[in-house]
Design a protein around this motif. Sequence first.
Motif, PDB file in Angstrom:
ATOM      1  N   THR A  34      54.346  74.631  56.201  1.00  0.00           N
ATOM      2  CA  THR A  34      52.964  74.511  56.651  1.00  0.00           C
ATOM      3  C   THR A  34      52.669  75.470  57.792  1.00  0.00           C
TER       4      THR A  34
ATOM      5  N   TYR B 241      50.995  76.477  51.592  1.00  0.00           N
ATOM      6  CA  TYR B 241      50.422  75.126  51.590  1.00  0.00           C
ATOM      7  C   TYR B 241      50.831  74.375  50.330  1.00  0.00           C
ATOM      8  N   ARG B 242      50.804  75.080  49.217  1.00  0.00           N
ATOM      9  CA  ARG B 242      51.229  74.451  47.962  1.00  0.00           C
ATOM     10  C   ARG B 242      52.689  74.007  48.052  1.00  0.00           C
TER      11      ARG B 242
ATOM     12  N   ILE C 235      52.994  70.829  50.277  1.00  0.00           N
ATOM     13  CA  ILE C 235      52.480  69.632  49.607  1.00  0.00           C
ATOM     14  C   ILE C 235      53.405  69.203  48.478  1.00  0.00           C
TER      15      ILE C 235
ATOM     16  N   ASN D 196      56.178  66.585  48.808  1.00  0.00           N
ATOM     17  CA  ASN D 196      55.784  65.168  48.705  1.00  0.00           C
ATOM     18  C   ASN D 196      56.643  64.291  49.617  1.00  0.00           C
TER      19      ASN D 196
ATOM     20  N   ARG E 129      52.970  64.341  54.432  1.00  0.00           N
ATOM     21  CA  ARG E 129      52.116  64.944  53.399  1.00  0.00           C
ATOM     22  C   ARG E 129      50.638  64.749  53.686  1.00  0.00           C
TER      23      ARG E 129
ATOM     24  N   ARG F 163      48.205  68.021  53.573  1.00  0.00           N
ATOM     25  CA  ARG F 163      47.023  68.141  52.703  1.00  0.00           C
ATOM     26  C   ARG F 163      45.770  68.444  53.520  1.00  0.00           C
TER      27      ARG F 163
ATOM     28  N   ALA G  86      44.028  67.535  46.357  1.00  0.00           N
ATOM     29  CA  ALA G  86      45.036  67.131  47.353  1.00  0.00           C
ATOM     30  C   ALA G  86      44.488  66.058  48.280  1.00  0.00           C
TER      31      ALA G  86
END
Length: 810
Positions: A531, A550-551, A554, A557, A561, A565, A597
Motif C-alpha cells: 500500500t 493497491y490491487r 487488497i 485479504n 484490508r 480498500r 472494493a
Amino acid sequence: MNEQILAKWLRWAVYISALIPLVIFSQFISPFHFGKVIVFRALVEIMAVAYILLVWRQPEYRPKGNPFTWAFLAFTLVFTLTAFTSSAFSQSWWGTLERMGGLFTFWHYFVFYIIAISVLRTREHWQTLLDLIVSVGVISAIYGFLQKTDWSFILGSGNRTRPFGTIGNAALFAGYEILVAWLALTSLFFTRHGPVTVVSHPSTRVGFKLVGVGLLAVFVIALAFSAQGLWVIPFGVVVYGTYLICVGVGYARIFYIIAACISFLAAIMTGVRGSLLAIAVSTVVFVLLWSALYRSRRARNALIGLLGAGVAFVFLAVMLRDTAFVKNSGYLTRITDFSSQTYTVQTRFWTWESGLQGWLETPKSIVFGWGPENFNVPFSHFFNPLHFQGPGAETFFDRAHNNFVEVLVTMGIVGLASYLALFAVLFWTFAKLIRKGGDERVLGIGFTAMVIAYMIHNSFIFDTSANYITFFMLMGFAIAMHQGIASPLTDKIHAPRWRGGHTAVGGLLTIGALILIWTTAVMPTRANYATTRAIVAGWEGDFYKSIDKYREAIAYNTPGRYEFRHKFAQYILDVSTASNIGQIKDFPNIAHEAIVAVEVNVRENPPDYLPLLYLARLHIILGKDDPASEHNDIAIDYVRKALDISPTFVRTYYEMAQAYLNKEEPDMALEWFTKAKDLQPAVGITWWYMAVSRGQLAEEENDLAGTTEAIGYAETALEKGFTISEANAQMLAVMYLRVGTPERIVPLFELGVQQNPTNATMRARLGVAYANVGRYSEAIETLQFAKTLSTDAKFRTEVDDVLKQLGVTP
C-alpha cells in the motif's frame, strides 16, 4: 530441551520485548504503531509455545495466583465477551490498522504478562528488565529531542515543536515517558547502595549479561528498523555504555538520576496539558507519602515548595497569558491556556458527550457497550456538528481520548467495572508493599505515584502497544515484589524425561505458531508495504503502478484490508480532480474496481458510514458529466444510507447536494446545503455553496430577487472567514452586475487580494475594477504589480493590453 535452558530463553525473550517501544517501520502505514504490534505479537506467539512446554514438564513455572492477575484475566475475559457481542466483530477482533488494537492483540498482552511473572524468578531477573525499560525510555527521549532538528534521516524531524519520540504521537509519548520517569525515580530511591542486581552478584557476571542484552538490542533494532531508523543503534550503545560505567564504578543511582530527568523533560516538552497535570499531581502524591511515612523534613519542605510553585504557576499563567512574551511562544500559549472553551478541549467534551449518548442508547449498550475498538460507531450516531469547522476539520474520532469513557462506551458497565478493578487491586497491592518497609515501601510509594499519573494521563488519551507493554511489565514487577522474590528460586527442579509426546506436541505447536505468524504478521506486513508503494507511486505520478500495488495489497485479504480498500478509493478520488484525467482512458473501469472494493467494506462493517460516503463520492465522480446518469441516483441512495447511520454528519449533506448538482437540480442542492447550514451555521463554505446553488437557480429563472438572496449568502460566507478564489470572486462580481451594484465589486476584489496577496489574476481583476470606477492611478499601480507576480507570457500580454487602454506604455 533442558528446562533450565528453556526458562532462560524465555527470560531473554522478555528482555527483548522491552525493546519494542523502539521499533519503527518507517516505510509503512502507521509506522510508529504497526511494526511494534507485529513484532510483539510474533514474539509472544513463539514464547507461548516454549512456555506451554515448560509448564507441562515443570508445573513449578506456573504463575502464582494473586489479585492483580485475576483482575487482569477478568478484564481480558470481559474484553472477549464484549468483542463477541460487538456491533462490528471484525473491528473488535483486529482493531484498526493505525492503532493495531483489538481482542487478538490484547490477549497477547495477557499471555506476555503471565510468562513474564512466571520466568523472572529472582530480583536480578526483574532488575535487568527494569534497567532495560529505563534505557529504552532514554533512547526514545533522545529520539524525541532530535526531532527538533532538521535532520532528514530522523523520522518526524523538521524543528518539531512537540516531539513524539519513537511512539509517534506527542500525548502517547508523554504517557510512555511518564512511566519510564517514575520507574527511574523509584529505582533511585531503592536501598542507598543501589539496585540489588549489582550489589548481590559478581560484577563481571552482571556486566556480561548487560553487554549481551545490549548486543541483542542492536540486533533486534537492526532487523526491525528501516534505513531511516538505524541511527538509533549508536545511541542505544551510548546509553548502555553510560549504564555500565555507572554500574562499574558503583554509582548506578547516577544513571537513574539522568534517566529520570531526561524522561520527565521529554514528557514536559510535549506540552500535553493532561500529561503535565499528571506529572504535577503524582509528584505531590509521591512527596506527600514520603513525608508522611518517613517523617522527612526535607520531603515536607519539598511538598510546601511544590504547592507554592503550583500556585505561583497558575497565578503567573493567568497574569501573563495575554502578554507578547507568552503569545510569541506556542508552548507557553498552550500550557497557560486553562480555558474550557479552547477548541481542542471542546472537541474532547463533544466526543465524550457523543460516546455517552451512544452508551445510553439501549440496555445492551449500557451493559456490554458497542464493542472494543468501535467507539467510532456511537460517535457517528451522535456526531456533534460543532466538530465541523470546514474542510480539513477533525471530524472522525475512533477513540474517546479518555480511556475510562472509552471502556464504558465500548465495553459497557461490565467493562468499566473490571477496568477499575485493575486499579483498585494495584492500590491495594501498593498499600501492602508500603506496610512491609524497606525497598517494598519505596516501590509502593513510587508506583502509587506512577499509577496515579497513568490514570490522570489516560483521562485525556488512550493506550497503545508501547504503553501497554511497559505498564504490564512494571505491574508484574510490583506483583512479584508483593509475593516475595528476595530469595532466588532454583531452576534446577526435577522434571520427567523428555518423551516423544512432548516432542510431537512441541512440533505441532511450533507449526501452528509459524502459521499464525505468517497469516497475522507476515501477510499484513506485505500488504501494508504494498500500500505504501502504491502511495509513493501515486506521488510520483505513476498511475498504473499505483493501481497495481493497491490491487496487490487488497488481494492479500489480510487484517488491515478495510484501510487498504479505502486508500485505493481515496486515490481514485484524488486522481479524478487532476487536469489530465481525460488521458486515462480506462479510468471509469478502475473507478468501478474501487467501488467493488469499498462495497466489501460496507458488507463487513454495516454500522460504519464512511464506506457509504466513499461509494457516494465515487458514483458522483462517474456521474458528473451526465445529468441523466444512474450513478447520481446511486450516489443519492448511498448518502441516504449514510444519513441513517450518522444523521448529523455535515459532509454527508454536501455529498447529497453535489449529486443533485450533477443532476442539474440546483433547487434540491440548495435544500441540502441549507440543511448543512442549519446543522452548523458557523462554517463559511456552506454559505458559499448555498450562494452558488441559489445563484445558479436564479440565473436559470432570470430571478433578480434570487440573485440578491445568493449575494447575501455569499457575503455571509465571507464574513464567516471563507477564503475566496479568483473564480469565486468573478462569479460574485457577475451577480453584483446583474443586480446593478457594480460599486461593490471593488471591495470584493480588495478582500480577494487581501486573502490571496500573491494571486496575480486576482490582483489584475482588482486593477480592472479600479479602472471601471474611475480610480485610474490605483488601477495602473495594481496592474503593474500584478505583472510582477506572474511569469506567464499570455497573462502579462493581457495586462499590457489593459494598461495601453489606460494610456500607459508597458
